[in-house]
Motif scaffolding. Structure first.
Motif, PDB file in Angstrom:
ATOM      1  N   CYS A   1      66.930 -53.409 -32.089  1.00  0.00           N
ATOM      2  CA  CYS A   1      67.124 -54.827 -31.942  1.00  0.00           C
ATOM      3  C   CYS A   1      66.755 -55.039 -33.104  1.00  0.00           C
ATOM      4  O   CYS A   1      65.366 -54.827 -33.632  1.00  0.00           O
ATOM      5  N   LEU A   2      66.731 -56.830 -32.798  1.00  0.00           N
ATOM      6  CA  LEU A   2      65.594 -57.466 -34.273  1.00  0.00           C
ATOM      7  C   LEU A   2      64.158 -56.952 -33.058  1.00  0.00           C
ATOM      8  O   LEU A   2      63.778 -56.706 -32.753  1.00  0.00           O
ATOM      9  N   ASP A   3      63.049 -57.058 -34.043  1.00  0.00           N
ATOM     10  CA  ASP A   3      61.725 -56.930 -33.504  1.00  0.00           C
ATOM     11  C   ASP A   3      61.214 -57.579 -32.809  1.00  0.00           C
ATOM     12  O   ASP A   3      61.740 -59.219 -32.446  1.00  0.00           O
ATOM     13  N   SER A   4      60.726 -57.066 -31.330  1.00  0.00           N
ATOM     14  CA  SER A   4      59.824 -58.490 -30.275  1.00  0.00           C
ATOM     15  C   SER A   4      59.474 -59.020 -31.223  1.00  0.00           C
ATOM     16  O   SER A   4      57.564 -58.802 -32.098  1.00  0.00           O
ATOM     17  N   GLY A   5      58.986 -60.315 -31.219  1.00  0.00           N
ATOM     18  CA  GLY A   5      57.870 -61.305 -32.366  1.00  0.00           C
ATOM     19  C   GLY A   5      57.472 -62.361 -31.350  1.00  0.00           C
ATOM     20  O   GLY A   5      57.969 -63.101 -30.360  1.00  0.00           O
ATOM     21  N   PHE A   6      56.198 -62.527 -31.809  1.00  0.00           N
ATOM     22  CA  PHE A   6      55.166 -63.016 -31.014  1.00  0.00           C
ATOM     23  C   PHE A   6      54.938 -64.575 -32.363  1.00  0.00           C
ATOM     24  O   PHE A   6      54.192 -64.099 -32.345  1.00  0.00           O
ATOM     25  N   ILE A   7      55.538 -66.238 -31.821  1.00  0.00           N
ATOM     26  CA  ILE A   7      54.070 -66.755 -32.912  1.00  0.00           C
ATOM     27  C   ILE A   7      53.550 -67.691 -31.783  1.00  0.00           C
ATOM     28  O   ILE A   7      54.420 -68.251 -30.638  1.00  0.00           O
ATOM     29  N   TYR A   8      51.809 -68.284 -31.746  1.00  0.00           N
ATOM     30  CA  TYR A   8      51.957 -69.111 -31.648  1.00  0.00           C
ATOM     31  C   TYR A   8      51.503 -68.889 -29.887  1.00  0.00           C
ATOM     32  O   TYR A   8      51.912 -70.453 -29.055  1.00  0.00           O
ATOM     33  N   CYS A   9      51.236 -68.124 -29.604  1.00  0.00           N
ATOM     34  CA  CYS A   9      51.276 -67.262 -28.243  1.00  0.00           C
ATOM     35  C   CYS A   9      49.574 -67.359 -27.557  1.00  0.00           C
ATOM     36  O   CYS A   9      49.058 -66.539 -29.153  1.00  0.00           O
ATOM     37  N   THR A  10      49.137 -67.877 -26.939  1.00  0.00           N
ATOM     38  CA  THR A  10      48.188 -67.456 -26.422  1.00  0.00           C
ATOM     39  C   THR A  10      47.130 -66.363 -26.384  1.00  0.00           C
ATOM     40  O   THR A  10      45.883 -65.976 -26.601  1.00  0.00           O
ATOM     41  N   ASP A  11      48.110 -65.180 -25.774  1.00  0.00           N
ATOM     42  CA  ASP A  11      47.520 -63.975 -25.036  1.00  0.00           C
ATOM     43  C   ASP A  11      48.314 -63.224 -25.502  1.00  0.00           C
ATOM     44  O   ASP A  11      49.693 -63.212 -24.655  1.00  0.00           O
ATOM     45  N   VAL A  12      49.418 -61.984 -26.492  1.00  0.00           N
ATOM     46  CA  VAL A  12      50.623 -61.138 -26.353  1.00  0.00           C
ATOM     47  C   VAL A  12      49.481 -59.954 -25.793  1.00  0.00           C
ATOM     48  O   VAL A  12      48.646 -59.199 -26.457  1.00  0.00           O
TER      49      VAL A  12
ATOM     50  N   ASN B   1      55.063 -49.368 -24.499  1.00  0.00           N
ATOM     51  CA  ASN B   1      57.340 -49.279 -25.137  1.00  0.00           C
ATOM     52  C   ASN B   1      57.050 -48.456 -25.675  1.00  0.00           C
ATOM     53  O   ASN B   1      55.772 -47.743 -26.767  1.00  0.00           O
ATOM     54  N   LEU B   2      58.676 -48.145 -25.900  1.00  0.00           N
ATOM     55  CA  LEU B   2      58.889 -46.830 -27.050  1.00  0.00           C
ATOM     56  C   LEU B   2      59.909 -47.744 -27.069  1.00  0.00           C
ATOM     57  O   LEU B   2      61.214 -48.768 -27.038  1.00  0.00           O
ATOM     58  N   VAL B   3      60.264 -48.104 -29.027  1.00  0.00           N
ATOM     59  CA  VAL B   3      60.773 -49.005 -29.679  1.00  0.00           C
ATOM     60  C   VAL B   3      61.233 -48.192 -30.765  1.00  0.00           C
ATOM     61  O   VAL B   3      61.372 -47.215 -31.575  1.00  0.00           O
ATOM     62  N   ARG B   4      62.815 -47.842 -30.743  1.00  0.00           N
ATOM     63  CA  ARG B   4      63.251 -47.841 -31.787  1.00  0.00           C
ATOM     64  C   ARG B   4      64.434 -48.668 -32.496  1.00  0.00           C
ATOM     65  O   ARG B   4      64.615 -49.688 -31.630  1.00  0.00           O
ATOM     66  N   ARG B   5      64.624 -47.894 -34.069  1.00  0.00           N
ATOM     67  CA  ARG B   5      65.593 -48.548 -34.760  1.00  0.00           C
ATOM     68  C   ARG B   5      65.353 -49.934 -34.648  1.00  0.00           C
ATOM     69  O   ARG B   5      66.525 -51.027 -34.580  1.00  0.00           O
ATOM     70  N   SER B   6      64.150 -50.475 -35.384  1.00  0.00           N
ATOM     71  CA  SER B   6      63.931 -52.074 -34.836  1.00  0.00           C
ATOM     72  C   SER B   6      64.130 -52.553 -36.424  1.00  0.00           C
ATOM     73  O   SER B   6      63.569 -52.015 -37.733  1.00  0.00           O
ATOM     74  N   ARG B   7      64.378 -53.659 -36.336  1.00  0.00           N
ATOM     75  CA  ARG B   7      64.063 -54.678 -37.426  1.00  0.00           C
ATOM     76  C   ARG B   7      63.863 -56.295 -37.325  1.00  0.00           C
ATOM     77  O   ARG B   7      64.669 -56.817 -36.620  1.00  0.00           O
TER      78      ARG B   7
ATOM     79  N   GLY C   1      58.296 -52.866 -35.580  1.00  0.00           N
ATOM     80  CA  GLY C   1      58.424 -52.592 -34.468  1.00  0.00           C
ATOM     81  C   GLY C   1      57.908 -53.623 -33.538  1.00  0.00           C
ATOM     82  O   GLY C   1      59.210 -53.930 -32.513  1.00  0.00           O
ATOM     83  N   VAL C   2      56.944 -54.191 -33.247  1.00  0.00           N
ATOM     84  CA  VAL C   2      57.001 -55.594 -32.773  1.00  0.00           C
ATOM     85  C   VAL C   2      55.712 -56.439 -34.027  1.00  0.00           C
ATOM     86  O   VAL C   2      55.072 -56.125 -34.744  1.00  0.00           O
ATOM     87  N   SER C   3      56.385 -57.512 -33.477  1.00  0.00           N
ATOM     88  CA  SER C   3      55.234 -58.484 -34.224  1.00  0.00           C
ATOM     89  C   SER C   3      54.410 -59.392 -34.017  1.00  0.00           C
ATOM     90  O   SER C   3      55.242 -60.578 -33.115  1.00  0.00           O
ATOM     91  N   ALA C   4      53.313 -60.057 -34.077  1.00  0.00           N
ATOM     92  CA  ALA C   4      52.606 -60.581 -33.500  1.00  0.00           C
ATOM     93  C   ALA C   4      51.733 -61.522 -34.619  1.00  0.00           C
ATOM     94  O   ALA C   4      50.878 -60.271 -35.088  1.00  0.00           O
ATOM     95  N   SER C   5      52.267 -62.694 -34.586  1.00  0.00           N
ATOM     96  CA  SER C   5      52.182 -63.158 -35.615  1.00  0.00           C
ATOM     97  C   SER C   5      51.024 -64.231 -35.631  1.00  0.00           C
ATOM     98  O   SER C   5      50.684 -65.160 -35.539  1.00  0.00           O
TER      99      SER C   5
ATOM    100  N   TYR D   1      60.480 -52.365 -40.758  1.00  0.00           N
ATOM    101  CA  TYR D   1      59.642 -52.870 -42.382  1.00  0.00           C
ATOM    102  C   TYR D   1      58.502 -51.409 -41.760  1.00  0.00           C
ATOM    103  O   TYR D   1      58.055 -50.536 -42.292  1.00  0.00           O
ATOM    104  N   TRP D   2      57.618 -52.510 -41.500  1.00  0.00           N
ATOM    105  CA  TRP D   2      56.699 -52.109 -40.401  1.00  0.00           C
ATOM    106  C   TRP D   2      56.503 -51.497 -38.991  1.00  0.00           C
ATOM    107  O   TRP D   2      56.705 -52.320 -38.472  1.00  0.00           O
ATOM    108  N   GLY D   3      55.557 -50.685 -38.772  1.00  0.00           N
ATOM    109  CA  GLY D   3      55.914 -50.408 -37.512  1.00  0.00           C
ATOM    110  C   GLY D   3      54.569 -51.277 -36.675  1.00  0.00           C
ATOM    111  O   GLY D   3      55.629 -51.796 -35.419  1.00  0.00           O
ATOM    112  N   ILE D   4      53.756 -51.420 -36.786  1.00  0.00           N
ATOM    113  CA  ILE D   4      52.952 -52.819 -36.031  1.00  0.00           C
ATOM    114  C   ILE D   4      52.702 -54.048 -37.354  1.00  0.00           C
ATOM    115  O   ILE D   4      51.894 -53.912 -38.333  1.00  0.00           O
ATOM    116  N   TRP D   5      53.104 -55.075 -36.874  1.00  0.00           N
ATOM    117  CA  TRP D   5      52.574 -56.354 -37.863  1.00  0.00           C
ATOM    118  C   TRP D   5      52.039 -56.789 -36.688  1.00  0.00           C
ATOM    119  O   TRP D   5      52.832 -57.804 -36.251  1.00  0.00           O
TER     120      TRP D   5
END
Length: 223
Positions: A17-28, A33-39, A42-46, A64-68
């Motif tokens: 999948c595209l990465d699980s992405g979070f922006i402008y969130c109070t608490d992530v 979890n197991l994440v494979r083949r992501s772009r 792996g997860v983006s908290a930005s 790209y990055w395992g954890i952003w």
């Protein structure tokens, strides 16, 4: 994006999948979890996130990055970050990004191996790092507008990162301690024949705070 309260993802399989992405969130909260083949990552908290917890996940074959846990061109990174106990294998850019001026971060007990110099269709010698910490914007590291602050990188393991282990530029207040960095660097560039110069400070390091930007680092401890 824009979630008050908390955003929580646990005990899930996220595949191709595209990465699980979070922006402008109070608490992530992203855990177990197991994440494979992501772009992209792996997860983006930005940008715009306040509190970010990324613990006990496995990431495999990430573009790209395992954890952003970082900012972006339009804003700096989260305010409070906990990245602990993650297992990352197969990454195109690197293990963990704390770029673009995040603050108050603990990155501890993570393991990263099987690095590449960019994803297979976008090879580039600037990639292949365990952890990157920078100020904002990361496109102007010689004179960042905002600095990463209060960062601890401890007790992580990085196995054969082809560029280097841990780099930081544009930061005020960082402790790098107790990490295991095994066989960092590469003898040759992308073509496999051109030797990387012995004096190239941007390559072949365990821990780097120079690369031309030492003046943007303050209050740093490395043990």
């Amino acid at each position: 994006q824009g979630v008050k309260g908390y955003s929580k993802v646990t005990n899930s399989v996220i595949d191709n999948c595209l990465d699980s992405g979070f922006i402008y969130c109070t608490d992530v909260q992203f855990s177990s979890n197991l994440v494979r083949r992501s772009r992209d990552n792996g997860v983006s908290a930005s940008r715009g996130c306040t509190s970010v917890t990324i613990v006990n996940n496995r990431f495999e074959n990430i573009c790209y990055w395992g954890i952003w846990a970082a900012g972006y061109e339009t804003g700096r990174g989260p305010e409070r970050i906990l990245v602990v106990g993650n297992n990352i294998t197969g990454v195109g850019y690197g293990g963990i990004s704390l770029d673009d001026a995040p603050r108050n971060a603990l990155v501890s007990g993570n393991r990263v191996d099987d690095f590449y110099r960019g994803p297979v269709d976008e090879p580039n010698a600037i990639h292949g790092r365990g952890v990157s910490v920078t100020g904002w914007p990361s496109s102007n590291l010689a004179a960042p507008t905002d600095l990463a602050r209060n960062i601890v990188v401890s007790n992580n393991t990085f196995i054969e990162p082809p560029r280097g282990g841990i780099s930081f530029r544009g930061v005020d207040g960082i402790v790098v301690t107790g990490n295991t960095i095994i066989n960092p660097g590469s003898a040759f560039g992308l073509d496999g024949t051109t030797a990387i110069a012995a004096g190239d400070q941007s390559q072949n390091y365990g821990i780097s705070m120079t690369s031309g930007y030492a003046s943007t680092v303050a209050n740093a401890t490395v043990t």
